[in-house]
Design a protein around this motif. Structure first.
Motif, PDB file in Angstrom:
ATOM      1  N   GLN A   2       0.845  -1.198   0.000  1.00 24.66           N
ATOM      2  CA  GLN A   2       0.000   0.000   0.000  1.00 24.66           C
ATOM      3  C   GLN A   2       0.877   1.243   0.000  1.00 24.66           C
ATOM      4  N   ILE A   3       0.450   2.244  -0.765  1.00 23.91           N
ATOM      5  CA  ILE A   3       1.099   3.554  -0.729  1.00 23.91           C
ATOM      6  C   ILE A   3       0.059   4.580  -0.300  1.00 23.91           C
ATOM      7  N   SER A   4       0.518   5.655   0.320  1.00 19.43           N
ATOM      8  CA  SER A   4      -0.413   6.702   0.742  1.00 19.43           C
ATOM      9  C   SER A   4       0.363   7.982   0.991  1.00 19.43           C
ATOM     10  N   GLY A   5      -0.365   9.072   1.018  1.00 22.07           N
ATOM     11  CA  GLY A   5       0.268  10.355   1.281  1.00 22.07           C
ATOM     12  C   GLY A   5      -0.678  11.506   1.035  1.00 22.07           C
ATOM     13  N   LYS A   6      -0.084  12.684   0.992  1.00 20.67           N
ATOM     14  CA  LYS A   6      -0.842  13.912   0.801  1.00 20.67           C
ATOM     15  C   LYS A   6      -0.097  14.774  -0.201  1.00 20.67           C
ATOM     16  N   ILE A   7      -0.834  15.348  -1.163  1.00 20.51           N
ATOM     17  CA  ILE A   7      -0.223  16.167  -2.208  1.00 20.51           C
ATOM     18  C   ILE A   7      -0.684  17.610  -2.025  1.00 20.51           C
ATOM     19  N   LEU A   8       0.300  18.506  -1.850  1.00 22.82           N
ATOM     20  CA  LEU A   8       0.025  19.917  -1.600  1.00 22.82           C
ATOM     21  C   LEU A   8       0.804  20.774  -2.575  1.00 22.82           C
ATOM     22  N   ASP A   9       0.406  22.055  -2.686  1.00 20.52           N
ATOM     23  CA  ASP A   9       1.252  22.994  -3.416  1.00 20.52           C
ATOM     24  C   ASP A   9       2.207  23.631  -2.410  1.00 20.52           C
ATOM     25  N   VAL A  10       3.035  24.570  -2.860  1.00 24.55           N
ATOM     26  CA  VAL A  10       4.040  25.150  -1.968  1.00 24.55           C
ATOM     27  C   VAL A  10       3.439  26.017  -0.862  1.00 24.55           C
ATOM     28  N   THR A  11       2.161  26.390  -0.992  1.00 20.53           N
ATOM     29  CA  THR A  11       1.494  27.171   0.061  1.00 20.53           C
ATOM     30  C   THR A  11       0.665  26.274   0.983  1.00 20.53           C
ATOM     31  N   ASN A  12       0.891  24.964   0.878  1.00 22.54           N
ATOM     32  CA  ASN A  12       0.213  23.951   1.697  1.00 22.54           C
ATOM     33  C   ASN A  12      -1.269  23.788   1.389  1.00 22.54           C
ATOM     34  N   GLU A  13      -1.688  24.213   0.191  1.00 20.44           N
ATOM     35  CA  GLU A  13      -3.060  23.982  -0.249  1.00 20.44           C
ATOM     36  C   GLU A  13      -3.139  22.596  -0.883  1.00 20.44           C
ATOM     37  N   PRO A  14      -4.156  21.792  -0.546  1.00 22.19           N
ATOM     38  CA  PRO A  14      -4.277  20.461  -1.156  1.00 22.19           C
ATOM     39  C   PRO A  14      -4.547  20.558  -2.655  1.00 22.19           C
ATOM     40  N   LEU A  15      -3.967  19.631  -3.402  1.00 18.79           N
ATOM     41  CA  LEU A  15      -4.173  19.591  -4.853  1.00 18.79           C
ATOM     42  C   LEU A  15      -5.180  18.483  -5.164  1.00 18.79           C
ATOM     43  N   TYR A  16      -6.455  18.868  -5.171  1.00 20.90           N
ATOM     44  CA  TYR A  16      -7.561  17.958  -5.431  1.00 20.90           C
ATOM     45  C   TYR A  16      -7.423  17.361  -6.829  1.00 20.90           C
ATOM     46  N   LEU A  17      -7.533  16.057  -6.933  1.00 24.45           N
ATOM     47  CA  LEU A  17      -7.453  15.290  -8.171  1.00 24.45           C
ATOM     48  C   LEU A  17      -6.053  15.240  -8.778  1.00 24.45           C
ATOM     49  N   ALA A  18      -5.009  15.489  -7.958  1.00 27.44           N
ATOM     50  CA  ALA A  18      -3.644  15.268  -8.440  1.00 27.44           C
ATOM     51  C   ALA A  18      -3.507  13.782  -8.752  1.00 27.44           C
ATOM     52  N   ASN A  19      -2.719  13.451  -9.764  1.00 27.64           N
ATOM     53  CA  ASN A  19      -2.598  12.065 -10.229  1.00 27.64           C
ATOM     54  C   ASN A  19      -1.402  11.360  -9.611  1.00 27.64           C
ATOM     55  N   VAL A  20      -1.610  10.081  -9.289  1.00 25.35           N
ATOM     56  CA  VAL A  20      -0.547   9.204  -8.812  1.00 25.35           C
ATOM     57  C   VAL A  20      -0.602   7.977  -9.720  1.00 25.35           C
ATOM     58  N   THR A  21       0.375   7.836 -10.615  1.00 23.82           N
ATOM     59  CA  THR A  21       0.357   6.725 -11.575  1.00 23.82           C
ATOM     60  C   THR A  21       1.674   5.965 -11.553  1.00 23.82           C
ATOM     61  N   ILE A  22       1.568   4.656 -11.746  1.00 26.18           N
ATOM     62  CA  ILE A  22       2.757   3.809 -11.747  1.00 26.18           C
ATOM     63  C   ILE A  22       3.506   4.000 -13.069  1.00 26.18           C
ATOM     64  N   THR A  23       4.830   4.035 -12.996  1.00 20.54           N
ATOM     65  CA  THR A  23       5.639   4.257 -14.195  1.00 20.54           C
ATOM     66  C   THR A  23       6.620   3.113 -14.438  1.00 20.54           C
ATOM     67  N   THR A  24       6.412   1.973 -13.773  1.00 20.31           N
ATOM     68  CA  THR A  24       7.263   0.801 -13.985  1.00 20.31           C
ATOM     69  C   THR A  24       6.391  -0.442 -14.094  1.00 20.31           C
ATOM     70  N   GLY A  25       6.941  -1.505 -14.659  1.00 21.17           N
ATOM     71  CA  GLY A  25       6.217  -2.771 -14.747  1.00 21.17           C
ATOM     72  C   GLY A  25       5.249  -2.824 -15.908  1.00 21.17           C
ATOM     73  N   SER A  26       4.376  -3.810 -15.869  1.00 24.31           N
ATOM     74  CA  SER A  26       3.447  -4.050 -16.975  1.00 24.31           C
ATOM     75  C   SER A  26       2.271  -3.076 -17.000  1.00 24.31           C
ATOM     76  N   GLN A  27       2.053  -2.338 -15.924  1.00 22.43           N
ATOM     77  CA  GLN A  27       0.904  -1.425 -15.838  1.00 22.43           C
ATOM     78  C   GLN A  27       1.290   0.044 -16.006  1.00 22.43           C
TER      79      GLN A  27
END
Length: 139
Positions: A2-27
């Motif tokens: 499992q992976i998890s975390g929080k994605i923010l901009d430099v002003t600590n505002e959340p980035l709603y719908l930011a993408n997290v995609t795998i870049t290795t393997g068959s997928q």
């Protein structure tokens, strides 16, 4: 894993719908998730290994890459990428090529005639809700 975390901009505002995609393997670029309204993401799968690499991306921001082993409740701050976006120009057309159904009087009349029972039902529901609200106020 499992992976998890929080994605923010430099002003600590959340980035709603930011993408997290795998870049290795068959997928590659076929498997991932998006951040919620608080910028949080969570993804669990058997195809994720500690060495799987993920791209964190958001339109107008610089991409960042992390191994799955680094994405354990990780807070990620994305920086704006001014050269990543070109100028966007929106121009109205002189003569619209597609006229909306709602602007054509004959089609509006046909629409209401075809769906008159639906609109009558909706009107009845609204009336019932207004009556119930009035009764509650009287009590």
């Amino acid at each position: 894993m499992q992976i998890s975390g929080k994605i923010l901009d430099v002003t600590n505002e959340p980035l709603y719908l930011a993408n997290v995609t795998i870049t290795t393997g068959s997928q590659i670029n076929k498997f991932g998730t998006s951040a919620n309204s608080d910028g949080e993401f969570r993804l669990s799968s058997d195809i994720i290994s500690p060495n799987s690499q993920f791209k964190i991306s958001y339109l107008g921001f610089k991409n960042q890459y992390y191994k799955a082993s680094e994405l354990q409740e990780k807070t990620i701050k994305l920086e704006e990428d001014a050269i990543g976006l070109d100028e966007v120009v929106i121009r109205p057309r002189d003569k619209p090529t597609n006229t909306s159904v709602a602007t054509q009087p004959s089609n509006v009349k046909q629409h209401f005639q075809k769906h008159k029972l639906v609109y009558a039902g909706l009107g009845g529901i609204v009336a019932l809700l207004l009556i119930l609200t009035s009764i509650k106020k009287l009590k």
